[in-house]
Write a protein that holds these residues in place. Structure first.
Motif: not given
Lengths: 349, 349
Positions: A315-319, A333-338
């Motif tokens: 679930h932590l991968q970009p897609a 944004q990915r780092d934040s959402f992750r």
């Protein structure tokens, strides 16, 4: 089967119990097959690719077991990435061009790619060390399909494949290993050396590239010609992997006995950071999740189910993140959402 | 007053409200005095030191305000260290030899050392920026004592001191500052330069040495000769410290506005590590507590009272830890016990 629905779901098979699953996360067997009378993929026209799809798709969809077909050429790029992050298609299939598809079992423990490097690549997954079960499954499906189509076969070389490294059985066997004990006790180089001696390839798992991150390794055979499928599998199942499991277990025991405070400190800090970070890269997340997974399996963390950690690997991968967010996310944004997804998954409440 | 009782108690004065206390942790004014007719400390025999004790102790214990006397020469080394960690005596008084003592107010916001570098050194503390209140207090006590004893005084030089840097008023003024905003915005060097220009000394606070750790700084005057006490204090209170407070506040605002995620991430990770570590050095603890203290004051952490953090500054130091544990601890054991004390103090429950 809609890729968008998968983005916040676990991979159904990964959290079933399996032998030695605290060290062997999963087993995989892949077969490569090509249709007789058709060029190998690099020389195929789009029209001939379509013909292959028209032959193989109905064959796959009329098996005993129900498969879902996805037209890989038609779906969005991020959906292709999501399928690859779940190991349902390969990175090559993501990047590929022209008519191509994949048929997937509902449990996601089997998939068959059409028009990847070979006309047909089938792979079966299982949790823990269960290569024999994976082999039986792909063989069984291979037999069923072979009743309907003719595969390119040479009496001396065996099954013909686009790349000669797959020639013969066309089998590729791999296990995904979690070896934090060997790493923390400074013995991981022995594992690399042993793999090299056995002519096995080691790559990273869950990574965005092939670098190894967070003590997760994918170990696979490299030779397919002149070795029977069953021999490759039994070699892995009875000799190579049990030895690695034994060493990793001994290393974990050493850590617990000789430096419990240092290990506890590392594990608990990892959990603390995962539960509190507001920005986290996929690389750091894997490193910390590796330590937490170790903590769960050596009995130092009780309140977290290992399934939550296994699910996060996906679930932590970009897609996955972007499909879940419902929009494209830049790396910040990915780092934040992750970080948000991790906090939610590992929250103490 | 028994030092052992103090090891898990807060320093009573530090958590009272005080002006600008989110940046100015505390204020301190110290006066140095020597008895007329006695050699300065370096030349004093043990017998003459005893005579000084016999003159000053009754004078201190008969003040309006009740003080508790501790014979510093008689208590255990770890108890001396504990008093120094609470700023009740100086490191020099810990290391000193021969008859010496300290009289302490119950609230620990005033202490008077006898036979330190000077015969009498009195210091008053207050939370926040309250140098004037500290000065008034030491002056008042100084006046009361001066009615009973004669201090060495020179009409031209003022009060005479063992070290010429204290000559004149014998006053030393200092504030303990928390400047994480200036550090995180890369402006801390400006603070150092300004201090140098104003002829002020910057040292670390809460550290085991004088190095600065965790964005805590002690700022003090260096010139005592030819400057009136009130002038030194008003210079600090009206000019120097308000300017620093203004810059630090602006820096914190900049952080919140320009990089809220980065700041949140840093603060929350710090809290996560503090709440989970099983081994932690005093240095790392200070760095992380600094970030958490910032988080509380800029409204990013709500569930932790700043008093808990302030108390930890004292309680995590070696003598406090050992007195609390009731035994001598080597550095590894201290790291383990320190982590335990932090977890207990900052636990979410």
């Amino acid at each position: 089967m809609n890729p968008a629905d998968l983005s916040s779901q676990p991979s159904p098979w990964i959290n079933q119990p399996g032998p030695d699953f605290e060290i062997v996360i999963s087993s995989r067997v892949r077969l490569a097959r090509n249709l007789e009378g058709y060029e190998f993929k690099p020389c195929l026209s789009a029209q001939r690719q379509n013909e292959i799809l028209e032959i193989l798709t109905p064959a796959l969809l009329s098996l005993d077991q129900k498969l879902y077909y996805i037209d890989v050429d038609k779906i969005a790029a991020v959906e292709r990435e999501l399928l690859a992050e779940r190991y349902l298609i390969s990175p090559a299939h993501v990047r590929g061009k022209g008519p191509r598809g994949v048929a997937i079992a509902e449990e996601e423990n089997f998939s068959a790619m059409i028009n990847e490097e070979d006309h047909l690549r089938m792979q079966a997954y299982a949790p823990g060390l269960q290569l024999k079960a994976c082999l039986d499954r792909v063989n069984q499906i291979d037999d069923q399909i072979e009743k309907k189509v003719r595969f390119a076969f040479h009496p001396r070389f065996g099954y013909l494949t686009a790349c000669p490294t797959n020639l013969g059985t066309g089998i590729r066997v791999s296990v995904m290993l979690h070896l934090p004990g060997l790493k923390m006790t400074g013995q991981i180089d022995k594992f690399f050396a042993a793999a090299r001696d056995c002519n096995l390839a080691v790559r990273g798992a869950f990574g965005e590239g092939s670098e190894t991150v967070g003590d997760f390794y994918q170990l696979s055979n490299q030779v397919t010609l002149g070795v029977a499928e069953a021999e490759v599998v039994s070699n892995f199942t009875e000799k190579i992997v049990p030895k690695i499991v034994e060493y990793e277990r001994a290393a974990r025991q050493t850590l617990i006995e000789q430096s419990p405070y240092v290990v506890d400190d590392k594990i608990q800090r990892a959990l603390g950071v995962l539960r509190n970070a507001r920005l986290i890269s996929s690389q750091e997340a894997l490193v910390l999740l590796s330590q937490v997974r170790l903590g769960v399996h050596i009995g130092r963390i009780f309140e977290i189910q290992v399934s939550k950690i296994n699910n996060l690997f996906f679930h932590l991968q970009p897609a996955h993140l972007q499909m879940r967010a419902g929009k494209s996310l830049d790396p910040d944004q990915r780092d934040s959402f992750r970080a948000q997804v991790i906090r939610k998954a590992l929250s103490p409440n």
